[in-house]
Design an enzyme around this catalytic site. Structure first.
Site, PDB file in Angstrom:
ATOM      1  N   ASP A 132      -3.352  -3.782  -9.324  1.00  0.00           N
ATOM      2  CA  ASP A 132      -2.069  -3.153  -8.972  1.00  0.00           C
ATOM      3  C   ASP A 132      -1.221  -2.957 -10.225  1.00  0.00           C
ATOM      4  O   ASP A 132      -1.454  -3.620 -11.241  1.00  0.00           O
ATOM      5  CB  ASP A 132      -1.269  -4.071  -8.032  1.00  0.00           C
ATOM      6  CG  ASP A 132      -1.891  -4.200  -6.648  1.00  0.00           C
ATOM      7  OD1 ASP A 132      -2.905  -3.533  -6.370  1.00  0.00           O
ATOM      8  OD2 ASP A 132      -1.346  -4.989  -5.860  1.00  0.00           O
ATOM      9  N   ARG A 182      -5.744   4.830  -9.300  1.00  0.00           N
ATOM     10  CA  ARG A 182      -5.044   5.011  -8.028  1.00  0.00           C
ATOM     11  C   ARG A 182      -3.625   5.451  -8.396  1.00  0.00           C
ATOM     12  O   ARG A 182      -2.832   4.655  -8.894  1.00  0.00           O
ATOM     13  CB  ARG A 182      -5.014   3.681  -7.265  1.00  0.00           C
ATOM     14  CG  ARG A 182      -4.197   3.767  -5.980  1.00  0.00           C
ATOM     15  CD  ARG A 182      -4.271   2.450  -5.220  1.00  0.00           C
ATOM     16  NE  ARG A 182      -3.400   1.447  -5.772  1.00  0.00           N
ATOM     17  CZ  ARG A 182      -3.643   0.130  -5.732  1.00  0.00           C
ATOM     18  NH1 ARG A 182      -4.734  -0.339  -5.196  1.00  0.00           N
ATOM     19  NH2 ARG A 182      -2.785  -0.722  -6.243  1.00  0.00           N
TER      20      ARG A 182
HETATM   21  C1  LIG Z   1      -2.678   2.354  -1.387  1.00  0.00           C
HETATM   22  C2  LIG Z   1      -1.367   2.172  -2.085  1.00  0.00           C
HETATM   23  C3  LIG Z   1      -1.255   1.280  -3.134  1.00  0.00           C
HETATM   24  C4  LIG Z   1      -0.040   1.124  -3.810  1.00  0.00           C
HETATM   25  N1  LIG Z   1       0.015   0.306  -4.903  1.00  0.00           N
HETATM   26  C5  LIG Z   1       1.151   0.289  -5.644  1.00  0.00           C
HETATM   27  C6  LIG Z   1       1.200  -0.407  -6.880  1.00  0.00           C
HETATM   28  O1  LIG Z   1       0.229  -1.057  -7.300  1.00  0.00           O
HETATM   29  N2  LIG Z   1       2.350  -0.347  -7.609  1.00  0.00           N
HETATM   30  C7  LIG Z   1       3.438   0.374  -7.178  1.00  0.00           C
HETATM   31  O2  LIG Z   1       4.441   0.439  -7.900  1.00  0.00           O
HETATM   32  N3  LIG Z   1       3.430   0.992  -5.993  1.00  0.00           N
HETATM   33  C8  LIG Z   1       2.328   0.986  -5.210  1.00  0.00           C
HETATM   34  N4  LIG Z   1       2.308   1.657  -4.026  1.00  0.00           N
HETATM   35  C9  LIG Z   1       3.593   2.163  -3.439  1.00  0.00           C
HETATM   36  C10 LIG Z   1       3.970   3.537  -3.962  1.00  0.00           C
HETATM   37  O3  LIG Z   1       4.400   3.440  -5.300  1.00  0.00           O
HETATM   38  C11 LIG Z   1       5.110   4.153  -3.141  1.00  0.00           C
HETATM   39  O4  LIG Z   1       6.250   3.356  -3.219  1.00  0.00           O
HETATM   40  C12 LIG Z   1       4.779   4.367  -1.676  1.00  0.00           C
HETATM   41  O5  LIG Z   1       3.467   4.785  -1.502  1.00  0.00           O
HETATM   42  C13 LIG Z   1       5.716   5.439  -1.050  1.00  0.00           C
HETATM   43  O6  LIG Z   1       5.546   6.656  -1.695  1.00  0.00           O
HETATM   44  P1  LIG Z   1       4.774   7.905  -1.047  1.00  0.00           P
HETATM   45  O7  LIG Z   1       3.827   8.428  -2.057  1.00  0.00           O
HETATM   46  O8  LIG Z   1       4.184   7.546   0.249  1.00  0.00           O
HETATM   47  O9  LIG Z   1       5.861   9.040  -0.933  1.00  0.00           O
HETATM   48  P2  LIG Z   1       7.323   9.087  -0.243  1.00  0.00           P
HETATM   49  O10 LIG Z   1       7.882  10.384  -0.692  1.00  0.00           O
HETATM   50  O11 LIG Z   1       8.088   7.831  -0.521  1.00  0.00           O
HETATM   51  O12 LIG Z   1       6.956   9.128   1.272  1.00  0.00           O
HETATM   52  C14 LIG Z   1       6.350  10.252   1.907  1.00  0.00           C
HETATM   53  C15 LIG Z   1       6.418  10.041   3.399  1.00  0.00           C
HETATM   54  O13 LIG Z   1       5.582   8.943   3.768  1.00  0.00           O
HETATM   55  C16 LIG Z   1       6.211   8.134   4.747  1.00  0.00           C
HETATM   56  N5  LIG Z   1       6.486   6.800   4.169  1.00  0.00           N
HETATM   57  C17 LIG Z   1       6.400   6.445   2.859  1.00  0.00           C
HETATM   58  N6  LIG Z   1       6.698   5.125   2.698  1.00  0.00           N
HETATM   59  C18 LIG Z   1       7.007   4.681   3.940  1.00  0.00           C
HETATM   60  C19 LIG Z   1       7.408   3.424   4.450  1.00  0.00           C
HETATM   61  N7  LIG Z   1       7.544   2.354   3.633  1.00  0.00           N
HETATM   62  N8  LIG Z   1       7.638   3.308   5.765  1.00  0.00           N
HETATM   63  C20 LIG Z   1       7.466   4.365   6.610  1.00  0.00           C
HETATM   64  N9  LIG Z   1       7.091   5.589   6.190  1.00  0.00           N
HETATM   65  C21 LIG Z   1       6.867   5.753   4.879  1.00  0.00           C
HETATM   66  C22 LIG Z   1       7.480   8.846   5.144  1.00  0.00           C
HETATM   67  O14 LIG Z   1       7.199   9.718   6.220  1.00  0.00           O
HETATM   68  C23 LIG Z   1       7.815   9.651   3.895  1.00  0.00           C
HETATM   69  O15 LIG Z   1       8.600  10.776   4.176  1.00  0.00           O
HETATM   70  C24 LIG Z   1       1.112   1.843  -3.355  1.00  0.00           C
HETATM   71  C25 LIG Z   1       0.990   2.739  -2.301  1.00  0.00           C
HETATM   72  C26 LIG Z   1      -0.213   2.927  -1.669  1.00  0.00           C
HETATM   73  C27 LIG Z   1      -0.300   3.922  -0.552  1.00  0.00           C
END
Ligand SMILES: Cc1cc2nc3c(=O)[nH]c(=O)nc-3n(C[C@H](O)[C@H](O)[C@H](O)COP(=O)(O)OP(=O)(O)OC[C@H]3O[C@@H](n4cnc5c(N)ncnc54)[C@H](O)[C@@H]3O)c2cc1C
Length: 309
Positions: A132, A182
């Site tokens: 991560d 990732r």
């Molecule tokens: C598999 C995976 C591993 C990850 N590992 C890391 C890591 O190692 N380090 C790190 O900094 N971040 C990590 N993240 C978190 C990432 O950085 C984002 O904060 C998170 O994925 C939300 O961003 P998004 O790309 O979904 O886009 P956004 O623009 O935030 O969301 C797009 C849409 O997805 C839905 N959505 C997003 N988040 C949520 C929520 N919490 N609850 C409900 N609906 C939601 C909503 O409908 C939103 O409109 C990880 C995420 C994933 C999916």
């Protein structure tokens, strides 16, 4: 950055809230939306149910910034046990870990020793190890240790955050070494000196980096391109870009979080996309849960509604 996001990310660092807030039954009810339970077995039940729907898994035991030697050793032992159990259960489920969980704040070589043990065990089991990405001061050391690991083990990947200005350069260099990427938007509170403050800039950078990850030249060393996002507009753009440039659906993946966009996860898998869901479990869920709330402040309303029986 929105005020709500800022406040929630600040709350994620609060020791008082962690110690007191997590006892409230309504908070525990609300968090269950994002994790199937606190035990490894709860995770296995969820991973098996998803496998039946054609969605594979990634597992992570929640925890970060471990300051105690014995606790870091215990975390490493837990992951060794987990990798072994997954192998015996013949489940498609890859481990993902945070270096500060393995004692990085105590000693870099201690964390690397644990990381190496996990990579060796994953390698022997035919599995893959994900690292991560945490707050920006940890980026250099996380990438250094991942490069060192990749020199010994072929199936290693790391998370990169599209909100950081530096990520394009890191991505090109790591993919050339065959390190899986990732790509996520980024979950922490970062200053404007290191990260795009505007969400629209993060989204645009994400798509530009995604195009780079799908480019045949970037993938020549065998690096695995993974898009960790729930953003359906981005996902559609990435799939369209792949289709028009001749990249097959089996050559890239989407990873999402347990409990978020479940219908979309199933639809994508049904459509022939490679989809994995990261399932988090464990007792130390407070800062992680606060980051999930910060990603979508509307979730706070959902959490508050859990006060009602
Ligand atoms: C598999 C995976 C591993 C990850 N590992 C890391 C890591 O190692 N380090 C790190 O900094 N971040 C990590 N993240 C978190 C990432 O950085 C984002 O904060 C998170 O994925 C939300 O961003 P998004 O790309 O979904 O886009 P956004 O623009 O935030 O969301 C797009 C849409 O997805 C839905 N959505 C997003 N988040 C949520 C929520 N919490 N609850 C409900 N609906 C939601 C909503 O409908 C939103 O409109 C990880 C995420 C994933 C999916």
């Amino acid at each position: 950055m929105s005020v709500a996001r800022n406040l929630l990310l600040k709350a994620s660092d609060s020791k008082w809230l962690r110690e007191n807030g997590t006892k409230a039954p309504f908070v525990r009810r609300a968090v269950s939306r994002f994790m199937p339970g606190e035990s490894f077995d709860d995770m296995v039940v969820a991973a098996r149910a998803m496998a039946a729907d054609g969605v594979t898994a990634v597992f992570t035991r929640l925890g970060e910034n471990v300051k105690d030697l014995a606790e870091a050793d215990g975390v490493a032992r837990h992951y060794l046990y987990g990798i072994d159990r997954i192998h015996k259960l013949n489940l498609a489920c890859e481990p993902s870990i945070k270096l500060t969980q393995l004692g990085l704040d105590i000693d870099r070589e201690l964390a690397y020793g644990h990381l190496r043990d996990l990579a060796a065990q994953a390698h022997a089991a035919g599995n893959y190890l994900w690292v991560d990405m945490e707050q920006s001061p940890y980026v250099d050391v996380t990438l250094d240790l991942t490069r060192r690991l990749r020199a010994e083990f072929p199936r290693v990947g790391v998370c990169l955050q599209a909100y950081l200005y530096r990520t394009r350069e890191d991505l090109v260099e790591l993919m050339a070494r065959g390190i899986g990427i990732r790509l996520v938007k980024g979950a922490y509170n970062e200053p404007a000196e290191v990260a795009f403050p505007k969400k629209s800039d993060v989204d645009a950078n994400y798509f530009a980096l995604a195009q780079l990850m799908l480019d045949a030249g970037s993938r020549a060393a065998g690096a695995r391109p993974v898009f960790g996002t729930h953003d359906m507009t981005l996902i559609d753009s990435i799939r369209r870009h792949a289709a028009t440039t001749g990249v097959k659906p089996a050559e890239f993946e989407f990873h999402m979080l347990y409990g978020i966009q479940k219908a979309a996860q199933l639809r994508l898998a049904h459509d022939g996309a490679s989809v994995r869901v990261l399932i988090a479990y464990g007792a130390y869920w407070f800062p992680w849960y606060m980051r999930r709330l910060a990603e979508r402040p509307a979730n706070v309303g959902f959490a508050l509604r859990q006060i009602l029986p």
